[in-house]
Design an enzyme around this catalytic site. Structure first.
Site, PDB file in Angstrom:
ATOM      1  N   CYS A  16       0.808  -1.221   0.000  1.00  0.00           N
ATOM      2  CA  CYS A  16       0.000   0.000   0.000  1.00  0.00           C
ATOM      3  C   CYS A  16       0.839   1.268   0.000  1.00  0.00           C
ATOM      4  O   CYS A  16       0.304   2.360  -0.218  1.00  0.00           O
ATOM      5  CB  CYS A  16      -0.944  -0.002   1.205  1.00  0.00           C
ATOM      6  SG  CYS A  16      -2.331  -1.157   1.024  1.00  0.00           S
ATOM      7  N   SER A  47     -14.894   9.258   1.510  1.00  0.00           N
ATOM      8  CA  SER A  47     -13.615   8.551   1.675  1.00  0.00           C
ATOM      9  C   SER A  47     -13.823   7.142   2.209  1.00  0.00           C
ATOM     10  O   SER A  47     -12.953   6.592   2.883  1.00  0.00           O
ATOM     11  CB  SER A  47     -12.704   9.346   2.618  1.00  0.00           C
ATOM     12  OG  SER A  47     -12.394  10.606   2.068  1.00  0.00           O
ATOM     13  N   HIS A 137      -8.101 -10.766 -14.954  1.00  0.00           N
ATOM     14  CA  HIS A 137      -7.496 -10.078 -16.089  1.00  0.00           C
ATOM     15  C   HIS A 137      -5.994 -10.001 -15.867  1.00  0.00           C
ATOM     16  O   HIS A 137      -5.533  -9.759 -14.746  1.00  0.00           O
ATOM     17  CB  HIS A 137      -8.080  -8.669 -16.216  1.00  0.00           C
ATOM     18  CG  HIS A 137      -7.684  -7.967 -17.475  1.00  0.00           C
ATOM     19  ND1 HIS A 137      -8.090  -8.381 -18.725  1.00  0.00           N
ATOM     20  CD2 HIS A 137      -6.905  -6.872 -17.671  1.00  0.00           C
ATOM     21  CE1 HIS A 137      -7.586  -7.571 -19.641  1.00  0.00           C
ATOM     22  NE2 HIS A 137      -6.860  -6.645 -19.027  1.00  0.00           N
TER      23      HIS A 137
END
Length: 345
Positions: A16, A47, A137
């Site tokens: 992250c 948020s 994908h």
């Protein structure tokens, strides 16, 4: 194609910590038009951790997507951590994940067996969550990345937001801080294998168990602590709730060694992006060291849940969750709105 290349050697930022900084992200999203749909309960104009869309009076779907570069060299572990991190957004919104799609970017210099191991790690975490992977994908990319697009479901009244904290609530954090710093130290080969295993165990633990411990309790607000650090995600909660959150610095769970590495300057680049955005949004007491401030802004990968709830309910939650983790504790309280959204004492 090689099996010997370290995954982290192919990345500049990992986990992250690779997220675009909150300031840049806010400036981009705030300029985009908002979609109007009476069934869109939560969109990107807040948020919150995921979007929520009403299916009917009894059911909402929770949608999220999350992927990032590796923070560990073991491909199976990377897959586990990335999946746990992506699934967490659904738990933070009060739902249960049901179906996931793989997203993987993979370099041609790596043996295809490494992709298989990454996916296997993700599959096992999704299975542990009680969900299924139904496809995905792939993209050829010099920097490996993996994550999931996840859909979960809940009843409308079960949805949790990060903007409903109440004055008098206490704040609970369920995982320790310092993950980004420890991953940076690991990339620099400064920590041993046992410590790496400890950190990866924390990252790969599903927030499923913390979420299950909230059932039947009066949870006013919830989010997970990830790329914007404890202060960043606390700020989102305080700002959205129009409150001030006071953080008790001595109560915060921190991975052993993280403060020492922070004092040495072993901190991820993402911490500086967080600080640039948050520097005028929190106040610190004179007793708060610089290294502790760094830990509080440190980007977390697959961090814990951050909960706002009445103190009596918090005691019940802590008695439940001690069966799953030794780290959860009360780290703060919600106050009426003051001069700063976040105060660290």
């Amino acid at each position: 194609m090689s099996k010997d290349i370290k995954l982290t050697s192919l990345t500049k930022n990992s986990g992250c910590a690779a997220k675009i900084g909150p300031g840049v992200l806010h400036s981009v999203l705030s300029s985009l038009p908002k979609f109007e749909d009476e069934n869109l309960i939560v969109g990107f104009d807040t948020s919150d951790d995921a979007c929520v869309y009403k299916i009917n009076d009894d059911t909402v779907v929770i949608k999220t997507v999350d992927f990032f570069p590796p923070m560990v060299d073991d491909p199976y572990t990377f897959g586990q951590v990335a999946a746990a991190n992506a699934l967490s957004d659904v738990y933070a919104m009060g739902g249960n994940p049901s179906i996931a799609m793989n997203l993987i970017c993979f370099p041609s210099c790596l043996d295809i067996s490494i992709m298989r191991e990454i996916l296997a790690g993700g599959y096992d975490k999704v299975k542990e969550a009680g969900a299924v992977i139904a496809g995905g994908h792939t993209i050829a990319d010099p920097t490996p990345k993996y994550g999931l697009c996840v859909s979960g479901f809940a009843r409308p009244e079960e949805i949790l937001s990060n903007s409903n904290a109440k004055t008098g609530d206490v704040i609970i954090l369920t995982k320790p801080l310092g993950i980004g710093i420890m991953n940076t130290a690991a990339k620099a080969e400064l920590i041993d294998e046992n410590k790496i295993k400890e950190v990866t165990s924390i990252m790969s633990t599903l927030n499923k168990y913390a979420k299950e411990c909230t059932l039947g309790l009066e949870i006013h607000s919830c989010t997970d602590v990830t790329g914007f650090g404890l202060i960043g995600h606390s700020y989102e909660m305080a700002s959205g709730s129009k409150k001030t959150i006071e953080i008790f610095s001595e109560s915060i769970p921190i991975i052993d060694g993280a403060l020492d590495y922070a004092k040495m300057g072993i901190i991820p680049e993402g911490m500086y992006n967080n600080l640039d955005y948050l520097k005028d949004k929190f106040a610190v007491g004179a007793n708060i060291s610089q290294e502790l401030q760094d830990v509080l802004i440190d980007p977390q990968t697959s961090g814990g849940l951050l909960l706002s709830l009445p103190e009596k309910q918090a005691k019940e939650f802590l008695s439940r969750i001690e069966n799953f983790t030794p780290y959860a504790r009360i780290i703060g309280q919600v106050l009426d709105k003051g001069d700063k959204p976040i105060v660290i004492k």
